[in-house]
Scaffold this active site. Sequence first.
Site, PDB file in Angstrom:
ATOM      1  N   ASP A   7       0.547  -1.090   0.060  1.00 42.43           N
ATOM      2  CA  ASP A   7       0.166  -0.246   0.481  1.00 42.43           C
ATOM      3  C   ASP A   7       0.476   0.921  -0.022  1.00 42.43           C
ATOM      4  O   ASP A   7       1.339   1.920   1.158  1.00 42.43           O
ATOM      5  CB  ASP A   7      -1.142  -0.320   0.653  1.00 42.43           C
ATOM      6  CG  ASP A   7      -1.653   1.353   1.545  1.00 42.43           C
ATOM      7  OD1 ASP A   7      -2.265   1.647   0.316  1.00 42.43           O
ATOM      8  OD2 ASP A   7      -2.082   1.526   2.421  1.00 42.43           O
ATOM      9  N   GLU A  67      -1.322  -1.096  -5.206  1.00 40.98           N
ATOM     10  CA  GLU A  67      -2.754  -0.623  -5.737  1.00 40.98           C
ATOM     11  C   GLU A  67      -2.617   0.625  -6.230  1.00 40.98           C
ATOM     12  O   GLU A  67      -1.480   1.418  -6.534  1.00 40.98           O
ATOM     13  CB  GLU A  67      -2.923   0.267  -3.893  1.00 40.98           C
ATOM     14  CG  GLU A  67      -4.353   0.632  -3.937  1.00 40.98           C
ATOM     15  CD  GLU A  67      -5.182   1.113  -2.701  1.00 40.98           C
ATOM     16  OE1 GLU A  67      -5.451   1.023  -2.004  1.00 40.98           O
ATOM     17  OE2 GLU A  67      -3.609   2.392  -2.541  1.00 40.98           O
ATOM     18  N   ASP A 140      -3.565   1.304   7.197  1.00 39.60           N
ATOM     19  CA  ASP A 140      -1.317   1.043   5.961  1.00 39.60           C
ATOM     20  C   ASP A 140      -0.729  -0.367   5.769  1.00 39.60           C
ATOM     21  O   ASP A 140      -1.210  -1.616   4.639  1.00 39.60           O
ATOM     22  CB  ASP A 140      -0.192   1.610   6.184  1.00 39.60           C
ATOM     23  CG  ASP A 140      -1.152   2.660   6.176  1.00 39.60           C
ATOM     24  OD1 ASP A 140      -1.424   4.120   5.194  1.00 39.60           O
ATOM     25  OD2 ASP A 140      -0.069   4.118   6.862  1.00 39.60           O
TER      26      ASP A 140
END
Length: 187
Positions: A7, A67, A140
Amino acid sequence: MVVLGVDPGSLKTGYGVVRQDSSGFSVLTCGVIRLHSGKSHAERIGQIYRELEEIINSTKPRRVALETVFLSKNAQSALKLGQVRGAVIALSMNTDLELHEYAPREVKSAVTGRGSASKEQVAFMVTRMLQVTGHITSYDVTDALGLALCDLLRIGNRAAQEPAQGISRGNKNWTGFVRAFPEMVVR
């Protein structure tokens, strides 16, 4: 199969390494790479690259789940995030790992059955699916673990040549999800 989920962020980058074998899912390692705001952006990108490289060397994933970029009103933030993603992509290529990118909605749908799920719902399902509690306190980290889980679930779906009920994009209901993950139901 072992997957590293990332992430990306310019001040905090979450990571999570998940293994799937015949006994299910397990977390090999997870955490947050915290970057000092006093360092230059280039130094922070270098730190992300080096720390993720160490994680790759110690856990030996075969794939990286990253992501995708979201649209931001702040162009400077979007550029910095793009540079962090570029470092992760370069690291994936330099270490011969398959790279797969997922939109936040796709991760949410894979993990919760709903593409519009909240961060809290994603965190809840990730910790339940991976049977980890307490020590994961950062979105996160749960987002990174969710990326790894999404990738592993997608691999399983592709391998079976048909999506599992409740996980595919087309079936976004809880009934399908419960059928796919009966062990997640608390009775």
